[in-house]
Design a protein around this motif. Sequence first.
Motif, PDB file in Angstrom:
ATOM      1  N   GLU A  50       0.861  -1.178   0.000  1.00  0.00           N
ATOM      2  CA  GLU A  50       0.000   0.000   0.000  1.00  0.00           C
ATOM      3  C   GLU A  50       0.901   1.234   0.000  1.00  0.00           C
ATOM      4  O   GLU A  50       1.764   1.381   0.870  1.00  0.00           O
ATOM      5  N   PHE A  51       0.711   2.100  -0.973  1.00  0.00           N
ATOM      6  CA  PHE A  51       1.519   3.309  -1.057  1.00  0.00           C
ATOM      7  C   PHE A  51       1.065   4.302   0.009  1.00  0.00           C
ATOM      8  O   PHE A  51      -0.116   4.572   0.165  1.00  0.00           O
ATOM      9  N   LEU A  52       2.038   4.839   0.751  1.00  0.00           N
ATOM     10  CA  LEU A  52       1.759   5.798   1.814  1.00  0.00           C
ATOM     11  C   LEU A  52       2.174   7.215   1.449  1.00  0.00           C
ATOM     12  O   LEU A  52       1.609   8.183   1.958  1.00  0.00           O
ATOM     13  N   GLY A  53       3.188   7.349   0.593  1.00  0.00           N
ATOM     14  CA  GLY A  53       3.675   8.670   0.228  1.00  0.00           C
ATOM     15  C   GLY A  53       4.520   8.613  -1.026  1.00  0.00           C
ATOM     16  O   GLY A  53       5.094   7.568  -1.361  1.00  0.00           O
ATOM     17  N   VAL A  54       4.592   9.740  -1.725  1.00  0.00           N
ATOM     18  CA  VAL A  54       5.408   9.843  -2.925  1.00  0.00           C
ATOM     19  C   VAL A  54       5.845  11.297  -3.090  1.00  0.00           C
ATOM     20  O   VAL A  54       5.100  12.224  -2.774  1.00  0.00           O
ATOM     21  N   SER A  55       7.092  11.484  -3.542  1.00  0.00           N
ATOM     22  CA  SER A  55       7.601  12.827  -3.818  1.00  0.00           C
ATOM     23  C   SER A  55       8.794  12.716  -4.764  1.00  0.00           C
ATOM     24  O   SER A  55       9.381  11.644  -4.911  1.00  0.00           O
ATOM     25  N   PHE A  56       9.132  13.814  -5.384  1.00  0.00           N
ATOM     26  CA  PHE A  56      10.290  13.843  -6.269  1.00  0.00           C
ATOM     27  C   PHE A  56      11.560  14.037  -5.456  1.00  0.00           C
ATOM     28  O   PHE A  56      11.608  14.872  -4.554  1.00  0.00           O
ATOM     29  N   VAL A  57      12.598  13.253  -5.775  1.00  0.00           N
ATOM     30  CA  VAL A  57      13.935  13.434  -5.219  1.00  0.00           C
ATOM     31  C   VAL A  57      14.742  14.284  -6.193  1.00  0.00           C
ATOM     32  O   VAL A  57      15.431  15.212  -5.806  1.00  0.00           O
ATOM     33  N   LYS A  58      14.640  13.935  -7.474  1.00  0.00           N
ATOM     34  CA  LYS A  58      15.238  14.684  -8.586  1.00  0.00           C
ATOM     35  C   LYS A  58      14.199  14.689  -9.697  1.00  0.00           C
ATOM     36  O   LYS A  58      13.124  14.117  -9.559  1.00  0.00           O
ATOM     37  N   ASN A  59      14.525  15.315 -10.816  1.00  0.00           N
ATOM     38  CA  ASN A  59      13.580  15.383 -11.930  1.00  0.00           C
ATOM     39  C   ASN A  59      13.150  14.009 -12.420  1.00  0.00           C
ATOM     40  O   ASN A  59      12.025  13.840 -12.875  1.00  0.00           O
ATOM     41  N   ASP A  60      14.049  13.034 -12.344  1.00  0.00           N
ATOM     42  CA  ASP A  60      13.754  11.701 -12.872  1.00  0.00           C
ATOM     43  C   ASP A  60      13.751  10.618 -11.791  1.00  0.00           C
ATOM     44  O   ASP A  60      13.864   9.435 -12.100  1.00  0.00           O
ATOM     45  N   ARG A  61      13.603  10.997 -10.509  1.00  0.00           N
ATOM     46  CA  ARG A  61      13.615  10.029  -9.413  1.00  0.00           C
ATOM     47  C   ARG A  61      12.502  10.343  -8.411  1.00  0.00           C
ATOM     48  O   ARG A  61      12.322  11.487  -7.996  1.00  0.00           O
ATOM     49  N   LEU A  62      11.786   9.283  -8.021  1.00  0.00           N
ATOM     50  CA  LEU A  62      10.738   9.416  -7.019  1.00  0.00           C
ATOM     51  C   LEU A  62      11.161   8.743  -5.722  1.00  0.00           C
ATOM     52  O   LEU A  62      11.876   7.742  -5.752  1.00  0.00           O
ATOM     53  N   LEU A  63      10.722   9.268  -4.621  1.00  0.00           N
ATOM     54  CA  LEU A  63      10.821   8.599  -3.334  1.00  0.00           C
ATOM     55  C   LEU A  63       9.424   8.085  -3.027  1.00  0.00           C
ATOM     56  O   LEU A  63       8.466   8.857  -2.945  1.00  0.00           O
ATOM     57  N   VAL A  64       9.293   6.764  -2.887  1.00  0.00           N
ATOM     58  CA  VAL A  64       8.005   6.133  -2.628  1.00  0.00           C
ATOM     59  C   VAL A  64       8.084   5.433  -1.277  1.00  0.00           C
ATOM     60  O   VAL A  64       9.012   4.667  -1.018  1.00  0.00           O
ATOM     61  N   VAL A  65       7.124   5.693  -0.417  1.00  0.00           N
ATOM     62  CA  VAL A  65       7.024   5.013   0.871  1.00  0.00           C
ATOM     63  C   VAL A  65       5.801   4.104   0.809  1.00  0.00           C
ATOM     64  O   VAL A  65       4.707   4.540   0.425  1.00  0.00           O
ATOM     65  N   ALA A  66       6.020   2.811   1.161  1.00  0.00           N
ATOM     66  CA  ALA A  66       4.936   1.835   1.086  1.00  0.00           C
ATOM     67  C   ALA A  66       4.976   0.927   2.308  1.00  0.00           C
ATOM     68  O   ALA A  66       6.016   0.778   2.946  1.00  0.00           O
ATOM     69  N   GLN A  67       3.838   0.335   2.604  1.00  0.00           N
ATOM     70  CA  GLN A  67       3.795  -0.645   3.684  1.00  0.00           C
ATOM     71  C   GLN A  67       3.267  -1.965   3.146  1.00  0.00           C
ATOM     72  O   GLN A  67       2.478  -1.989   2.209  1.00  0.00           O
ATOM     73  N   GLN A  68       3.748  -3.040   3.758  1.00  0.00           N
ATOM     74  CA  GLN A  68       3.364  -4.375   3.343  1.00  0.00           C
ATOM     75  C   GLN A  68       3.075  -5.211   4.583  1.00  0.00           C
ATOM     76  O   GLN A  68       3.809  -5.144   5.568  1.00  0.00           O
ATOM     77  N   LEU A  69       2.010  -5.985   4.543  1.00  0.00           N
ATOM     78  CA  LEU A  69       1.714  -6.911   5.628  1.00  0.00           C
ATOM     79  C   LEU A  69       2.713  -8.053   5.589  1.00  0.00           C
ATOM     80  O   LEU A  69       3.114  -8.493   4.511  1.00  0.00           O
ATOM     81  N   TYR A  70       3.144  -8.509   6.757  1.00  0.00           N
ATOM     82  CA  TYR A  70       4.032  -9.664   6.787  1.00  0.00           C
ATOM     83  C   TYR A  70       3.670 -10.558   7.960  1.00  0.00           C
ATOM     84  O   TYR A  70       3.082 -10.121   8.947  1.00  0.00           O
ATOM     85  N   THR A  71       4.032 -11.816   7.806  1.00  0.00           N
ATOM     86  CA  THR A  71       3.835 -12.804   8.862  1.00  0.00           C
ATOM     87  C   THR A  71       5.141 -13.542   9.070  1.00  0.00           C
ATOM     88  O   THR A  71       5.748 -14.026   8.112  1.00  0.00           O
ATOM     89  N   TYR A  72       5.585 -13.618  10.311  1.00  0.00           N
ATOM     90  CA  TYR A  72       6.790 -14.362  10.674  1.00  0.00           C
ATOM     91  C   TYR A  72       6.413 -15.263  11.830  1.00  0.00           C
ATOM     92  O   TYR A  72       6.260 -14.799  12.967  1.00  0.00           O
ATOM     93  N   GLY A  73       6.213 -16.540  11.533  1.00  0.00           N
ATOM     94  CA  GLY A  73       5.719 -17.444  12.564  1.00  0.00           C
ATOM     95  C   GLY A  73       4.310 -17.047  12.946  1.00  0.00           C
ATOM     96  O   GLY A  73       3.421 -16.998  12.114  1.00  0.00           O
ATOM     97  N   THR A  74       4.119 -16.733  14.222  1.00  0.00           N
ATOM     98  CA  THR A  74       2.802 -16.299  14.684  1.00  0.00           C
ATOM     99  C   THR A  74       2.700 -14.778  14.780  1.00  0.00           C
ATOM    100  O   THR A  74       1.660 -14.251  15.160  1.00  0.00           O
TER     101      THR A  74
END
Length: 93
Positions: free
Chosen positions: A59-83
């Motif tokens: 799920e995308f949480l944020g996006v912004s330009f770092v440079k003209n041709d580069r994006l900074l994308v912040v995302a979260q992902q559900l994970y399971t490790y054991g229980t």
Amino acid sequence: LPTAADFARRPAIGDVSVSPDGKHLVALTSADGQNVTISVWNTDDLTKPPFVIGSTRQEFLGVSFVKNDRLLVVAQQLYTYGTTKGHLIKAYV
């Protein structure tokens, strides 16, 4: 009256950023109010549809330009490790 789903709905557009040279716009968008995508517009012709980036695992949480041709994308992902279940937040350039 608004329903609970109306209050939980994602905004149609948000987290808007302009590239340093002003030639592109990027934003988090949601056509259906549930799935969030990244949309990139060329400011030379805003009548053209944007380039859209989606994800089925994150799920995308944020996006912004770092440079003209580069994006900074912040995302979260559900994970399971054991229980243990949780969210893993990542930043991508």
